[in-house]
Motif scaffolding. Structure first.
Motif, PDB file in Angstrom:
ATOM      1  N   ILE B   6       0.887  -1.276  -0.263  1.00 41.06           N
ATOM      2  CA  ILE B   6      -0.044   0.145  -0.007  1.00 41.06           C
ATOM      3  C   ILE B   6       0.909   1.021   0.239  1.00 41.06           C
ATOM      4  O   ILE B   6       1.791   1.492   0.909  1.00 41.06           O
ATOM      5  CB  ILE B   6      -0.865  -0.006   1.253  1.00 41.06           C
ATOM      6  CG1 ILE B   6      -1.793  -1.392   1.376  1.00 41.06           C
ATOM      7  CG2 ILE B   6      -1.877   1.096   1.281  1.00 41.06           C
ATOM      8  CD1 ILE B   6      -2.687  -1.409   0.072  1.00 41.06           C
ATOM      9  N   ALA B   7       0.795   2.143  -0.964  1.00 41.54           N
ATOM     10  CA  ALA B   7       1.413   3.091  -0.937  1.00 41.54           C
ATOM     11  C   ALA B   7       1.119   4.414  -0.184  1.00 41.54           C
ATOM     12  O   ALA B   7       1.812   4.901   0.503  1.00 41.54           O
ATOM     13  CB  ALA B   7       1.582   3.908  -2.738  1.00 41.54           C
ATOM     14  N   ILE B   8      -0.279   4.529  -0.160  1.00 39.35           N
ATOM     15  CA  ILE B   8      -0.908   5.577   0.503  1.00 39.35           C
ATOM     16  C   ILE B   8      -2.250   5.239   0.885  1.00 39.35           C
ATOM     17  O   ILE B   8      -3.022   4.405   0.250  1.00 39.35           O
ATOM     18  CB  ILE B   8      -0.789   6.953  -0.392  1.00 39.35           C
ATOM     19  CG1 ILE B   8      -1.049   8.209   0.629  1.00 39.35           C
ATOM     20  CG2 ILE B   8      -1.955   7.154  -1.264  1.00 39.35           C
ATOM     21  CD1 ILE B   8      -0.235   9.129   0.542  1.00 39.35           C
ATOM     22  N   GLU B   9      -2.550   5.583   2.244  1.00 42.40           N
ATOM     23  CA  GLU B   9      -3.651   5.163   2.729  1.00 42.40           C
ATOM     24  C   GLU B   9      -4.459   6.263   3.580  1.00 42.40           C
ATOM     25  O   GLU B   9      -3.908   7.002   4.314  1.00 42.40           O
ATOM     26  CB  GLU B   9      -3.583   3.991   3.649  1.00 42.40           C
ATOM     27  CG  GLU B   9      -4.781   3.375   4.347  1.00 42.40           C
ATOM     28  CD  GLU B   9      -4.518   2.137   5.295  1.00 42.40           C
ATOM     29  OE1 GLU B   9      -3.291   1.904   5.253  1.00 42.40           O
ATOM     30  OE2 GLU B   9      -5.471   1.897   5.956  1.00 42.40           O
ATOM     31  N   ALA B  10      -5.786   6.424   3.382  1.00 39.64           N
ATOM     32  CA  ALA B  10      -6.549   7.479   4.308  1.00 39.64           C
ATOM     33  C   ALA B  10      -7.345   6.586   5.340  1.00 39.64           C
ATOM     34  O   ALA B  10      -8.024   5.731   4.807  1.00 39.64           O
ATOM     35  CB  ALA B  10      -7.252   8.451   3.399  1.00 39.64           C
ATOM     36  N   ARG B  11      -7.301   6.816   6.518  1.00 40.50           N
ATOM     37  CA  ARG B  11      -8.058   5.838   7.581  1.00 40.50           C
ATOM     38  C   ARG B  11      -8.978   7.053   8.107  1.00 40.50           C
ATOM     39  O   ARG B  11      -8.779   7.795   8.929  1.00 40.50           O
ATOM     40  CB  ARG B  11      -7.153   5.437   8.547  1.00 40.50           C
ATOM     41  CG  ARG B  11      -6.738   3.818   8.122  1.00 40.50           C
ATOM     42  CD  ARG B  11      -5.818   3.337   9.565  1.00 40.50           C
ATOM     43  NE  ARG B  11      -4.885   2.607   8.844  1.00 40.50           N
ATOM     44  CZ  ARG B  11      -4.141   2.026   9.518  1.00 40.50           C
ATOM     45  NH1 ARG B  11      -3.709   2.553  10.929  1.00 40.50           N
ATOM     46  NH2 ARG B  11      -3.123   1.112   9.125  1.00 40.50           N
ATOM     47  N   ASN B  12     -10.383   6.601   7.865  1.00 42.65           N
ATOM     48  CA  ASN B  12     -11.537   7.488   8.464  1.00 42.65           C
ATOM     49  C   ASN B  12     -11.037   9.021   8.661  1.00 42.65           C
ATOM     50  O   ASN B  12     -11.250   9.781   9.401  1.00 42.65           O
ATOM     51  CB  ASN B  12     -11.450   7.088   9.929  1.00 42.65           C
ATOM     52  CG  ASN B  12     -11.663   5.403  10.041  1.00 42.65           C
ATOM     53  OD1 ASN B  12     -10.680   5.044  10.511  1.00 42.65           O
ATOM     54  ND2 ASN B  12     -12.746   4.966   9.754  1.00 42.65           N
ATOM     55  N   ALA B  13     -10.585   9.412   7.111  1.00 43.61           N
ATOM     56  CA  ALA B  13     -10.281  11.153   7.203  1.00 43.61           C
ATOM     57  C   ALA B  13     -11.589  11.672   7.179  1.00 43.61           C
ATOM     58  O   ALA B  13     -12.700  11.577   6.182  1.00 43.61           O
ATOM     59  CB  ALA B  13      -9.488  10.928   5.738  1.00 43.61           C
ATOM     60  N   VAL B  14     -11.654  12.749   7.998  1.00 44.48           N
ATOM     61  CA  VAL B  14     -12.732  13.645   8.001  1.00 44.48           C
ATOM     62  C   VAL B  14     -12.177  15.091   8.131  1.00 44.48           C
ATOM     63  O   VAL B  14     -11.076  15.289   8.519  1.00 44.48           O
ATOM     64  CB  VAL B  14     -13.543  13.712   9.249  1.00 44.48           C
ATOM     65  CG1 VAL B  14     -14.601  14.777   9.389  1.00 44.48           C
ATOM     66  CG2 VAL B  14     -14.123  12.296   9.445  1.00 44.48           C
ATOM     67  N   LYS B  15     -12.888  15.829   7.101  1.00 41.13           N
ATOM     68  CA  LYS B  15     -12.324  17.172   6.818  1.00 41.13           C
ATOM     69  C   LYS B  15     -13.514  17.923   6.834  1.00 41.13           C
ATOM     70  O   LYS B  15     -14.262  18.160   5.927  1.00 41.13           O
ATOM     71  CB  LYS B  15     -11.500  17.296   5.666  1.00 41.13           C
ATOM     72  CG  LYS B  15     -10.904  18.930   5.299  1.00 41.13           C
ATOM     73  CD  LYS B  15      -9.748  19.214   6.362  1.00 41.13           C
ATOM     74  CE  LYS B  15      -9.514  20.820   6.430  1.00 41.13           C
ATOM     75  NZ  LYS B  15      -8.621  21.171   7.403  1.00 41.13           N
ATOM     76  N   SER B  16     -13.604  19.050   8.034  1.00 42.65           N
ATOM     77  CA  SER B  16     -14.527  19.981   7.857  1.00 42.65           C
ATOM     78  C   SER B  16     -14.251  21.490   7.669  1.00 42.65           C
ATOM     79  O   SER B  16     -13.085  21.640   8.116  1.00 42.65           O
ATOM     80  CB  SER B  16     -15.442  19.903   9.376  1.00 42.65           C
ATOM     81  OG  SER B  16     -15.606  18.812   9.586  1.00 42.65           O
ATOM     82  N   GLY B  71       3.006   4.706   3.053  1.00 37.42           N
ATOM     83  CA  GLY B  71       3.860   3.441   3.047  1.00 37.42           C
ATOM     84  C   GLY B  71       3.869   2.703   4.565  1.00 37.42           C
ATOM     85  O   GLY B  71       4.723   2.468   5.408  1.00 37.42           O
ATOM     86  N   GLY B  72       2.953   2.899   5.119  1.00 34.28           N
ATOM     87  CA  GLY B  72       2.635   2.398   6.657  1.00 34.28           C
ATOM     88  C   GLY B  72       2.551   3.483   7.432  1.00 34.28           C
ATOM     89  O   GLY B  72       2.603   2.902   8.617  1.00 34.28           O
ATOM     90  N   GLU B  73       3.231   4.542   7.211  1.00 28.93           N
ATOM     91  CA  GLU B  73       3.791   5.569   8.235  1.00 28.93           C
ATOM     92  C   GLU B  73       2.952   6.577   8.449  1.00 28.93           C
ATOM     93  O   GLU B  73       2.439   7.219   7.371  1.00 28.93           O
ATOM     94  CB  GLU B  73       5.278   6.084   7.780  1.00 28.93           C
ATOM     95  CG  GLU B  73       6.200   6.204   8.995  1.00 28.93           C
ATOM     96  CD  GLU B  73       7.468   6.626   8.424  1.00 28.93           C
ATOM     97  OE1 GLU B  73       7.858   7.827   8.535  1.00 28.93           O
ATOM     98  OE2 GLU B  73       8.180   5.713   7.603  1.00 28.93           O
ATOM     99  N   ASP B  74       2.688   7.048   9.563  1.00 29.70           N
ATOM    100  CA  ASP B  74       1.605   8.339   9.790  1.00 29.70           C
ATOM    101  C   ASP B  74       1.959   9.394   9.302  1.00 29.70           C
ATOM    102  O   ASP B  74       3.188   9.827   9.916  1.00 29.70           O
ATOM    103  CB  ASP B  74       1.251   8.329  11.175  1.00 29.70           C
ATOM    104  CG  ASP B  74       0.038   9.306  11.551  1.00 29.70           C
ATOM    105  OD1 ASP B  74      -0.266   9.828  10.484  1.00 29.70           O
ATOM    106  OD2 ASP B  74      -0.489   9.078  12.597  1.00 29.70           O
ATOM    107  N   ILE B  75       1.599   9.930   8.189  1.00 25.76           N
ATOM    108  CA  ILE B  75       2.231  11.579   7.980  1.00 25.76           C
ATOM    109  C   ILE B  75       1.349  12.645   8.163  1.00 25.76           C
ATOM    110  O   ILE B  75       1.444  13.742   7.600  1.00 25.76           O
ATOM    111  CB  ILE B  75       2.893  11.431   6.610  1.00 25.76           C
ATOM    112  CG1 ILE B  75       1.536  10.972   5.523  1.00 25.76           C
ATOM    113  CG2 ILE B  75       4.000  10.585   6.173  1.00 25.76           C
ATOM    114  CD1 ILE B  75       1.753  11.350   4.184  1.00 25.76           C
ATOM    115  N   THR B  76       0.153  12.415   9.117  1.00 22.40           N
ATOM    116  CA  THR B  76      -0.987  13.172   9.025  1.00 22.40           C
ATOM    117  C   THR B  76      -0.488  14.671   9.346  1.00 22.40           C
ATOM    118  O   THR B  76      -1.144  15.624   8.819  1.00 22.40           O
ATOM    119  CB  THR B  76      -1.826  12.670  10.203  1.00 22.40           C
ATOM    120  OG1 THR B  76      -2.231  11.300  10.046  1.00 22.40           O
ATOM    121  CG2 THR B  76      -3.308  13.213  10.186  1.00 22.40           C
TER     122      THR B  76
END
Lengths: 303, 353
Positions: B6-16, B71-76
């Motif tokens: 998995i190159a990039i992943e969004a997990r439960n992303a919310v943007k208001s 790549g599995g690393e949190d970059i939020t």
């Protein structure tokens, strides 16, 4: 081409000249005329009570750098003049630097407001323009003098016990000039920043540039025309400033403008005053040329 | 060490955006996994949240809640300049004070790569996008298509882990757009970099992508290959947004659906009212008196090789059928003609809401 066409062409040329005549008259008599008079006066002999005597004399020009000893009549280097020149250039450069340091964030702030609010902020910047320069300068005097607003507040707050002496120093002149010329820096900077495409900031951050490097490598090079225009607009009148050093600098901290005025007044040396005026003009022109050329060359750091 | 696929992943992303009552949820609990080396497209109408998701990945926005993983690393909470992700902007956002070569070199210089490496990479990139003769031009002297290529080369030069493309072709005219679609696909295959492509153009999405995420109203409606999405739309929105679709309502008894006009089709669907979808090209016209459901031709639209027949069923339901034009072997059914249509059961899709 037929002769009729040639005639029509000639008539057009003639009317074009006639139409531009008012502008030419203004240019010749209002701009070049006084300059030529000043130039002529610089080569004449000073009169006894001011004015000039129509005899050719280079002492006005020599007097810029040298002064005649009143006892033995020999010429020696005029240290006092050099001090005045140096102070003028130094204060003008510092004024330009200060107005840029204050004006850039100000202009950025205004340019990044919503379009509706910008007119209001620009109006605030230009308000001082509607007031007479002398009054503004006296107002600054009122703020910084020993019994002025600044010192009384600081003493009342207990920060200092003795008033800080600012008035009649170079610092006072600097504060005054920076205040007076700030709008001249802010307005061209605003115009340049307003045209700046803010999306380039994201492009810069995206391409691994830190905030500082985005400023240095993206923002500053693109708004450079505004920086140059603002610097010229501040530096040139600073160099010839008269009112501000007079009111805030007192008699001792003269700048070139005051020195020239002195020659036409108490000094009664009109040729020296005229020669100084011409020198100031030439220095400003040369400085402008060098600056603009250097700025254009710096356009392409890799090429 | 094996790298995650998995190159990039969004997990439960919310943007208001905004606060309180006026807050707008541009992204509402979006989770998606983008595989390494794939051409992934975020497709949806304007305001669906696709650009917001892209900006979260780039780092221009921080999610209100949820995570972005690279790549599995949190970059939020990593700023954009610290993410090995580059963007091709919709407006290109080329630096006007720099030449083409300097634009391409910018990212590399900001990473403090050695001079020789920068020069070599810039030369390679110029060759890749076929702009060698333009290296010393100012970007303002280039055409739209050339600017587009500079933007691509500039974003590819630092070899990002993921390349984000925000509707990069929308400013180009049709012919150039088709060329650039092929060019983009070629670049993606040559470089092997993961592409995340945002578009509202369904045809662009279908022709270029390995996988597509169809988005609407801040949600991902369906993720799948172009074929999946086209032939098996998950819901009414996806079916109507991708290509043209006929919707037929009916009632299911489990194995058969009775349509509004009384005809029944053998489709397995949950009991109760259901919506069936069928593509216009799947509707078979049996002939003027060849049986099937009776329908009236309300109008015909000629497209050259194809003709669209706008039909009305006996209960008033409108159905569009696409067939070859009469010259190419289709049935000549003029306006007002009575025809019979059949709906192949394997072409009928049961839609969820």
């Amino acid at each position: 081409m037929s002769s009729a066409e040639t005639k029509a062409e000639a008539a057009r040329t003639r009317s074009a000249w006639l139409l531009s005549l008012p502008a030419l008259v203004v240019l010749v008599f209002a701009a070049s005329g006084p300059l030529l008079i000043v130039l002529a006066y610089s080569f004449l002999t000073p009169g006894q009570y001011g004015n000039v005597v129509w005899d050719f004399d280079l002492s006005g020009w020599i007097g810029i750098l040298y002064t005649k000893d009143i006892f033995d009549g020999t010429w020696g280097l005029a240290d006092a003049h050099l001090t005045i020149f140096w102070r003028s250039v130094k204060l003008s450069l510092m004024t330009t630097a200060i107005t840029f340091a204050v004006g850039f964030p100000t202009a950025w702030f205004i340019a990044t407001r919503p379009a509706k609010q910008r007119a209001f902020w620009l109006f605030l910047i230009t308000i001082p323009f509607w007031t007479n320069l002398l009054i503004r300068t006296v107002a600054i005097n009122e703020v910084i003098r020993n019994e002025g607003l600044l010192n009384t507040s600081l003493i009342w707050l207990g920060v200092i016990s003795e008033p800080i002496r600012i008035i009649y120093t170079d610092t006072a002149v600097l504060i005054g000039m920076a205040y007076v010329y700030l709008p001249l820096m802010v307005l061209p900077l605003f115009a340049a920043i307003d045209r700046f495409d803010m999306r380039l900031l994201e492009a810069g951050y995206d391409l691994y540039a830190s905030r500082l490097r985005v400023l240095r490598r993206v923002i500053l090079p693109i708004v450079k025309p505004g920086i140059i225009a603002g610097s010229i607009l501040v530096f040139v009148p600073s160099l010839g400033a008269y009112v501000t050093p007079r009111v805030l600098g007192g008699g001792k901290n003269m700048m070139i403008g005051n020195f020239i005025e002195l020659q036409f007044g108490q000094g009664r040396n009109w040729p020296l005053g005229a020669a100084l005026s011409m020198t100031l003009l030439v220095v400003v022109m040369v400085a402008l040329l060098v600056y603009v050329r250097a700025a254009n060359k710096g356009d392409n750091p890799h090429g | 060490m094996t790298e995650t696929p998995i190159a990039i992943e969004a997990r439960n992303a919310v943007k208001s955006f905004g606060q309180g009552a006026v807050a707008v949820r541009a992204l509402d609990d979006v989770s998606v996994q983008i595989r390494r080396g794939e051409f992934f497209t975020l497709l949806g109408p304007s305001g669906c949240g696709k650009t917001t998701l892209l900006r979260l990945i780039a780092g221009f926005e921080t999610p209100t809640s949820g995570q972005i993983l690279l790549g599995g690393e949190d970059i939020t909470h990593l700023p954009p300049n610290k993410r090995p992700v580059n963007t091709v902007f919709q407006s290109y956002a080329l630096f006007p004070h720099l030449s083409v070569a300097q634009n391409i070199a910018f990212g590399l210089e900001m990473q403090n790569r050695p001079r020789a490496e920068v020069a070599a990479t810039v030369a390679r990139m110029l060759a890749l996008v076929q702009l060698e003769p333009m290296a010393n031009r100012k970007t303002s002297q280039l055409s739209g298509g050339q600017q587009q290529r500079v933007a691509l080369a500039r974003a590819l030069a630092p070899t990002p882990k993921v390349l984000l493309l925000d509707e990069p072709l929308s400013a180009l005219d049709l012919k150039l757009r088709k060329e650039m679609q092929i060019e983009l696909k070629r670049l993606q295959q040559e470089t092997g970099i993961t592409f995340v492509f945002v578009t509202h153009d369904q045809e662009e999405a279908l022709t270029m992508s390995d996988r597509i995420a169809v988005m609407s109203a801040g949600h991902i409606q369906q993720v799948g290959s172009p074929r999946d999405i086209y032939t098996r739309p998950a819901n009414r929105f996806v079916a109507s947004f991708i290509g043209e679709t006929n919707f037929l309502t009916g009632t299911s008894d489990g194995t058969r659906v009775v349509l509004g006009n009384g005809a029944a089709v053998d489709v397995t669907a949950p009991k109760g009212p259901v919506t069936l979808a069928i593509r216009p090209e799947q509707v078979r016209i049996a002939g003027v008196d060849g049986g099937g459901m009776p329908a009236t031709v309300a109008s015909t639209v000629y497209f050259g090789t194809d003709t669209h027949l706008h039909l009305t069923l006996s209960d008033g339901t409108a159905v569009v059928a696409r067939q070859q034009s009469p010259a190419a072997g289709g049935i000549d059914a003029p306006k007002g003609a009575q025809v019979g249509i059949t709906l192949p059961t394997d072409a009928l899709q049961v839609l969820g809401e």
